[in-house]
Design a protein around this motif. Structure first.
Motif, PDB file in Angstrom:
ATOM      1  N   VAL A  25       0.850  -1.201   0.000  1.00  0.00           N
ATOM      2  CA  VAL A  25       0.000   0.000   0.000  1.00  0.00           C
ATOM      3  C   VAL A  25       0.880   1.243   0.000  1.00  0.00           C
ATOM      4  O   VAL A  25       1.717   1.411   0.879  1.00  0.00           O
ATOM      5  CB  VAL A  25      -0.880   0.020   1.271  1.00  0.00           C
ATOM      6  CG1 VAL A  25      -1.690   1.302   1.327  1.00  0.00           C
ATOM      7  CG2 VAL A  25      -1.782  -1.194   1.325  1.00  0.00           C
ATOM      8  N   GLU A  28      -2.750   4.936  -0.670  1.00  0.00           N
ATOM      9  CA  GLU A  28      -4.001   4.389  -1.227  1.00  0.00           C
ATOM     10  C   GLU A  28      -5.152   4.575  -0.246  1.00  0.00           C
ATOM     11  O   GLU A  28      -6.018   3.704  -0.137  1.00  0.00           O
ATOM     12  CB  GLU A  28      -3.832   2.899  -1.549  1.00  0.00           C
ATOM     13  CG  GLU A  28      -2.671   2.532  -2.431  1.00  0.00           C
ATOM     14  CD  GLU A  28      -2.962   2.680  -3.915  1.00  0.00           C
ATOM     15  OE1 GLU A  28      -4.029   3.211  -4.284  1.00  0.00           O
ATOM     16  OE2 GLU A  28      -2.095   2.275  -4.707  1.00  0.00           O
ATOM     17  N   ILE A  32      -8.430   1.559   0.636  1.00  0.00           N
ATOM     18  CA  ILE A  32      -8.201   0.522   1.648  1.00  0.00           C
ATOM     19  C   ILE A  32      -9.489  -0.070   2.215  1.00  0.00           C
ATOM     20  O   ILE A  32      -9.636  -1.292   2.279  1.00  0.00           O
ATOM     21  CB  ILE A  32      -7.309   1.072   2.778  1.00  0.00           C
ATOM     22  CG1 ILE A  32      -5.914   1.312   2.206  1.00  0.00           C
ATOM     23  CG2 ILE A  32      -7.232   0.102   3.944  1.00  0.00           C
ATOM     24  CD1 ILE A  32      -4.976   2.015   3.118  1.00  0.00           C
ATOM     25  N   LEU A  54      -1.501  -6.150   5.098  1.00  0.00           N
ATOM     26  CA  LEU A  54      -1.382  -4.867   4.402  1.00  0.00           C
ATOM     27  C   LEU A  54      -0.026  -4.261   4.746  1.00  0.00           C
ATOM     28  O   LEU A  54       0.264  -4.011   5.914  1.00  0.00           O
ATOM     29  CB  LEU A  54      -2.505  -3.931   4.844  1.00  0.00           C
ATOM     30  CG  LEU A  54      -3.931  -4.414   4.532  1.00  0.00           C
ATOM     31  CD1 LEU A  54      -4.946  -3.586   5.286  1.00  0.00           C
ATOM     32  CD2 LEU A  54      -4.207  -4.354   3.032  1.00  0.00           C
ATOM     33  N   ASP A  56       2.279  -1.141   4.549  1.00  0.00           N
ATOM     34  CA  ASP A  56       2.320   0.282   4.240  1.00  0.00           C
ATOM     35  C   ASP A  56       3.751   0.656   3.835  1.00  0.00           C
ATOM     36  O   ASP A  56       4.680   0.584   4.631  1.00  0.00           O
ATOM     37  CB  ASP A  56       1.889   1.087   5.462  1.00  0.00           C
ATOM     38  CG  ASP A  56       2.055   2.575   5.209  1.00  0.00           C
ATOM     39  OD1 ASP A  56       1.807   3.002   4.066  1.00  0.00           O
ATOM     40  OD2 ASP A  56       2.463   3.293   6.132  1.00  0.00           O
ATOM     41  N   SER A  59       3.648   5.422   3.252  1.00  0.00           N
ATOM     42  CA  SER A  59       2.664   6.361   2.672  1.00  0.00           C
ATOM     43  C   SER A  59       2.684   7.708   3.388  1.00  0.00           C
ATOM     44  O   SER A  59       2.988   7.785   4.579  1.00  0.00           O
ATOM     45  CB  SER A  59       1.254   5.784   2.793  1.00  0.00           C
ATOM     46  OG  SER A  59       1.177   4.550   2.163  1.00  0.00           O
ATOM     47  N   SER A  63      -3.130   6.451   4.773  1.00  0.00           N
ATOM     48  CA  SER A  63      -3.172   4.995   4.615  1.00  0.00           C
ATOM     49  C   SER A  63      -2.871   4.271   5.925  1.00  0.00           C
ATOM     50  O   SER A  63      -3.526   3.292   6.272  1.00  0.00           O
ATOM     51  CB  SER A  63      -2.172   4.544   3.563  1.00  0.00           C
ATOM     52  OG  SER A  63      -2.479   5.088   2.324  1.00  0.00           O
ATOM     53  N   ILE A  67      -5.182   1.545   7.711  1.00  0.00           N
ATOM     54  CA  ILE A  67      -4.759   0.156   7.954  1.00  0.00           C
ATOM     55  C   ILE A  67      -4.973  -0.191   9.430  1.00  0.00           C
ATOM     56  O   ILE A  67      -5.504  -1.252   9.764  1.00  0.00           O
ATOM     57  CB  ILE A  67      -3.283  -0.046   7.545  1.00  0.00           C
ATOM     58  CG1 ILE A  67      -3.131   0.104   6.028  1.00  0.00           C
ATOM     59  CG2 ILE A  67      -2.784  -1.419   7.981  1.00  0.00           C
ATOM     60  CD1 ILE A  67      -1.703   0.040   5.515  1.00  0.00           C
ATOM     61  N   ASP A 109      -2.725  -5.971  -5.778  1.00  0.00           N
ATOM     62  CA  ASP A 109      -2.509  -4.525  -5.652  1.00  0.00           C
ATOM     63  C   ASP A 109      -3.612  -3.909  -4.793  1.00  0.00           C
ATOM     64  O   ASP A 109      -4.725  -4.416  -4.754  1.00  0.00           O
ATOM     65  CB  ASP A 109      -2.518  -3.856  -7.033  1.00  0.00           C
ATOM     66  CG  ASP A 109      -1.210  -4.091  -7.770  1.00  0.00           C
ATOM     67  OD1 ASP A 109      -0.273  -4.615  -7.140  1.00  0.00           O
ATOM     68  OD2 ASP A 109      -1.135  -3.750  -8.969  1.00  0.00           O
ATOM     69  N   ALA A 110      -3.275  -2.796  -4.174  1.00  0.00           N
ATOM     70  CA  ALA A 110      -4.257  -2.167  -3.283  1.00  0.00           C
ATOM     71  C   ALA A 110      -5.273  -1.338  -4.053  1.00  0.00           C
ATOM     72  O   ALA A 110      -6.289  -0.939  -3.517  1.00  0.00           O
ATOM     73  CB  ALA A 110      -3.534  -1.283  -2.274  1.00  0.00           C
ATOM     74  N   ASP A 111      -4.991  -1.054  -5.319  1.00  0.00           N
ATOM     75  CA  ASP A 111      -5.820  -0.071  -6.029  1.00  0.00           C
ATOM     76  C   ASP A 111      -7.094  -0.652  -6.624  1.00  0.00           C
ATOM     77  O   ASP A 111      -7.834   0.045  -7.302  1.00  0.00           O
ATOM     78  CB  ASP A 111      -4.995   0.611  -7.123  1.00  0.00           C
ATOM     79  CG  ASP A 111      -4.425  -0.393  -8.106  1.00  0.00           C
ATOM     80  OD1 ASP A 111      -4.711  -1.598  -7.949  1.00  0.00           O
ATOM     81  OD2 ASP A 111      -3.696   0.006  -9.020  1.00  0.00           O
TER      82      ASP A 111
END
Ligand code: UDP
Ligand code: MG
Length: 328
Positions: A25, A28, A32, A54, A56, A59, A63, A67, A109-111
């Motif tokens: 991430v 994002e 999330i 997850l 991170d 970020s 984010s 999380i 992917d997180a997106d």
């Protein structure tokens, strides 16, 4: 094994989630919540224990907070891993893999460009015996520039690894535990995970998945990061470009020698006026020397390539299985 130990190891095994989902991430915050909701909804239906990790990747937006909230809300199911700064997608995934306990590991992917709803199909292939399951994005929703870059990468990767996969760029992938363990033994700084995984895999599979437009935020890959990734990819696969220097050098030298001989013969046949009174001879000599320099660089490259292999200290081989040997 003493009974108490058997009991403990069984208990440990029962506590282990059988599937780990690793998501890098980087800024994002908008995705999330939906990501966690969709992944947990899908995983609740697969009848296997699971964990969503997850990672991170340093970020700068909210984010981290998102999380933390997800971990609180889904205790026992969601794990947060926080890196101190941005290391890049592949390093973040490696950090997540190091925390993963599952027998099967899925990266995503997180997106939300790759739908989490495809996870059960990936796991199905692992159950059928695949070591690595890749995915092909059909139809693909990315810019033309990204698609061309991907095309080149895929072709080069196919040549270098000998593993025919159509889409090395798509990170919705599943791996068997043993493959992840082997990858974690590789301590190089620059990694390109799909290629690293394929170098340890025996049986690979690819399935088609849908690909969506990015619902929120922008691609985290600018031009510079993409170039960096291409070099990571190239150097993680092969040291052939170093050898290429010797080959180019050899070719230039040979050309110089050929040209010199040609000039010599023409000089004998047509006299000194031919070839501008010897000026061209200089070119022939120059070619030979330039070629020799390249060969020298290539030789240096050969040493550097070997040093590079040793420094990476990848496992020399990877045993999938041993049979017929009494267990100790
Ligand atoms: N990502 C990351 N670190 C980075 C860049 C990207 O963890 O330095 C993550 C990002 O959050 C996303 C995934 O890697 O989950 C893929 O990034 P992106 O969607 O921007 O790439 P694209 O889809 O454009 O290839
Ligand atoms: Mg994306």
């Amino acid at each position: 094994m003493p009974i108490i130990e058997v009991y403990l190891s069984n208990a440990k095994m029962n506590n282990m989630p059988s599937v780990s989902i690793v998501v890098p991430v980087y800024n994002e915050e908008k995705s999330i919540e939906e990501l966690v909701a969709r992944v947990t909804r899908v995983c609740d239906t697969i009848n296997r224990s699971y964990e969503l990790i997850l990672v991170d990747d340093g970020s700068h937006d909210d984010s981290q907070k998102k999380i933390e909230d997800a971990v609180k809300k889904n205790a026992g199911k969601v794990v947060g891993v926080f890196l101190n700064r941005n290391y890049g997608q592949h390093s973040a995934i490696m950090a997540g893999l190091a925390q993963a306990d599952g027998n099967a590991i899925v990266t995503l992917d997180a997106d939300l460009q790759n739908p989490p709803e495809e996870i059960p199909r990936l796991l199905e292939q692992i159950e059928k015996g695949a070591d690595v399951v890749g995915t092909v994005r059909t139809p693909r929703h990315d810019t033309l520039f990204r698609r061309i870059a991907s095309y080149i990468v895929n072709k080069v990767a196919q040549k270098a690894t000998g593993v025919i996969m159509c889409d090395y760029g798509c990170m919705l992938r599943a791996y068997r535990r043993e493959i992840v363990d082997a990858m974690l033994q590789c301590h190089e700084r620059s990694t390109f995970i799909p290629i690293l995984a394929n170098s340890f895999a025996h049986k690979t599979m690819e399935i088609d998945v849908t690909h969506a437009e990015r619902p929120a935020g922008d691609s985290k890959y600018g031009l510079w990061k993409l170039i960096n990734l291409q070099f990571d990819l190239l150097t993680s696969m092969t040291t052939f470009p170093l050898r290429l220097l010797s080959i180019i050098g050899g070719a230039i030298s040979a050309l110089g020698v050929g040209f010199g001989l040609f000039l010599f013969v023409m000089r004998l046949l047509y006299g000194p006026i031919w070839a501008a009174e010897g000026v061209f001879t200089l070119f022939a000599v120059l070619f030979i020397f330039v070629g020799v320099q390249f060969i020298g660089m290539g030789l240096l490259g050969e040493y550097i390539g070997r040093i590079y292999h040793d420094v990476r200290a990848r496992p020399r081989y990877f045993i999938r299985n041993v049979i017929g040997k009494n267990s100790k």
